[in-house]
Enzyme design. Structure first.
Site, PDB file in Angstrom:
ATOM      1  N   HIS A   1       0.839  -1.206   0.000  1.00  0.00           N
ATOM      2  CA  HIS A   1       0.000   0.000   0.000  1.00  0.00           C
ATOM      3  C   HIS A   1       0.871   1.251   0.000  1.00  0.00           C
ATOM      4  CE1 HIS A   1      -3.543   2.410   1.721  1.00  0.00           C
ATOM      5  NE2 HIS A   1      -2.506   3.205   1.901  1.00  0.00           N
ATOM      6  N   GLU A   2       1.832   1.305   0.915  1.00  0.00           N
ATOM      7  CA  GLU A   2       2.679   2.496   1.028  1.00  0.00           C
ATOM      8  C   GLU A   2       3.570   2.672  -0.198  1.00  0.00           C
ATOM      9  OE1 GLU A   2       2.107   4.699   3.299  1.00  0.00           O
ATOM     10  OE2 GLU A   2       0.633   3.362   4.211  1.00  0.00           O
TER      11      GLU A   2
ATOM     12  N   HIS B   1       2.109   4.611  -3.022  1.00  0.00           N
ATOM     13  CA  HIS B   1       2.005   6.065  -2.832  1.00  0.00           C
ATOM     14  C   HIS B   1       3.228   6.808  -3.365  1.00  0.00           C
ATOM     15  CE1 HIS B   1      -1.693   6.261  -0.670  1.00  0.00           C
ATOM     16  NE2 HIS B   1      -1.268   5.770   0.470  1.00  0.00           N
TER      17      HIS B   1
ATOM     18  N   ASP C   1      -5.409   8.101  -1.543  1.00  0.00           N
ATOM     19  CA  ASP C   1      -6.228   7.330  -0.600  1.00  0.00           C
ATOM     20  C   ASP C   1      -7.679   7.708  -0.859  1.00  0.00           C
ATOM     21  OD1 ASP C   1      -4.400   5.725   0.855  1.00  0.00           O
ATOM     22  OD2 ASP C   1      -3.730   7.494   1.959  1.00  0.00           O
TER      23      ASP C   1
END
Length: 350
Positions: A301-302, A305, A316
């Protein structure tokens, strides 16, 4: 994992995507209106037009008045250039949320917040900008703190002319750091290494599945985005599996983002990822249940970004399965949790 940070500028994004009409748009009781307030401030007005009280997640969303998360998206050059975001993007532990992580809106009630866009975006050059707020806002039923679903929201387009010199005088929400040594040592270092190894494996498997179109319509609404989904996942797999990565990993909290229920956060403008204490204490290495959170997909997920991994970095737009699967195809394609959930689904054959 890299010790010194690399600064990166968020790449171009399409104004047309931000403003596009979603033919699958669902009815929502939420109304969001943006209005200019001063040179670079934006007043956000959220109204519950429904018939019942809503218990809306504020933590980590555009309603968050504590963490410097992205509350609005800004475009310059007639809508062709997305303005660089200089705050943080967080992943929340979606269990164990507290009542003060929510905002309650009675039927007909309105909440207003003011966003100083210059504190969170690079506006020092000034000029004309278009501003939006769009996504899916998770909610809990009644007085519960257990997420039950998500509600779409989409604001008007706000056009602003901003004085660059005045915007440059606004204090940034995050202070720039030129170099921050990694604090991932001992058992934390071992845990992060395992998470990154699993991240690489899951991302590679998900990339292969995306190329075949497997489960894409559930998580990304269409198979037409297969090449983009696969390309981002391959880039994540490469970064997670590299010792000379394009991101900086840290295990302390230099930007003060590790508040309650924050598992990890990314500062996209620096490709900087921090893993918070509950990342180590509250998550398994790998989830054994569909849509469950774990260390591997949190790392994934990170990584999505970070524009240094794959540009542009993700937003998000919706946290968790309910919110992520409520997004339009364009929103899902640029939503971090959509990739994390997809990788989990491929790994567990959900």
């Amino acid at each position: 994992m890299k010790v010194s940070s690399q600064l990166a500028v968020a790449a171009l994004a399409s104004f047309a995507t931000a403003a596009s009409v979603d033919v699958h748009k669902r009815e929502t009781p939420l109304s969001v209106k943006l209005a200019a307030s001063g040179n670079s401030e934006v007043k956000v007005t959220l109204t519950n037009n429904g018939e019942k009280t809503l218990n809306l997640l504020s933590k980590g969303t555009f309603l968050d008045e504590q963490l410097p998360v992205e509350k609005v998206q800004m475009y310059a050059a007639g809508g062709s250039d997305k303005v660089a975001f200089e705050g943080m993007k967080v992943r929340l532990l979606t269990s164990g949320l507290k009542a003060d992580d929510f905002v309650t809106l009675a039927a007909g009630e309105t909440k207003e917040i003011t966003v100083e866009t210059a504190a969170l975006h690079s506006l020092h050059e000034g000029g004309d900008f278009d501003v939006f707020a769009k996504g899916a806002l998770p909610f809990a039923e009644g007085a519960s703190t257990e997420l039950a679903g998500a509600l779409d929201y989409e604001s008007n387009k706000l056009s602003m002319t901003i004085d660059g010199a005045q915007a440059a005088s606004v204090a940034k929400a995050l202070n720039k750091r030129t170099a921050i040594g990694s604090s991932c040592t001992g058992t934390k270092l071992s845990t992060v290494r395992t998470a990154l190894s699993n991240c690489a494996r899951l991302a590679n498997a998900a990339a292969s599945a995306a190329t075949s179109g497997t489960k894409l319509t559930t998580y990304f609404k269409t198979t037409s985005s297969a090449s983009t989904v696969a390309a981002r996942l391959r880039a994540v797999a490469s970064d997670c599996g590299s010792t000379s990565s394009r991101t900086t990993t840290n295990c302390n909290d230099p930007y003060s983002g590790c508040s309650s229920n924050v598992l990890a956060y990314t500062v996209p403008s620096a490709n900087f990822i921090t893993y918070c204490p509950i990342f180590f204490s509250a998550l398994p290495a790998l989830a054994s249940t569909c849509h469950g959170q774990d260390q591997a997909t949190t790392a994934l997920h990170e990584e999505t970004h970070a524009p240094g991994v794959y540009s542009p970095g993700t937003q998000d737009n919706g946290y968790g399965y309910a919110a992520a699967t409520a997004l339009s195809a364009n929103q899902a394609l640029n939503n971090a949790d959509s990739y994390a959930l997809y990788a989990n689904a491929i790994n567990l054959n959900c």
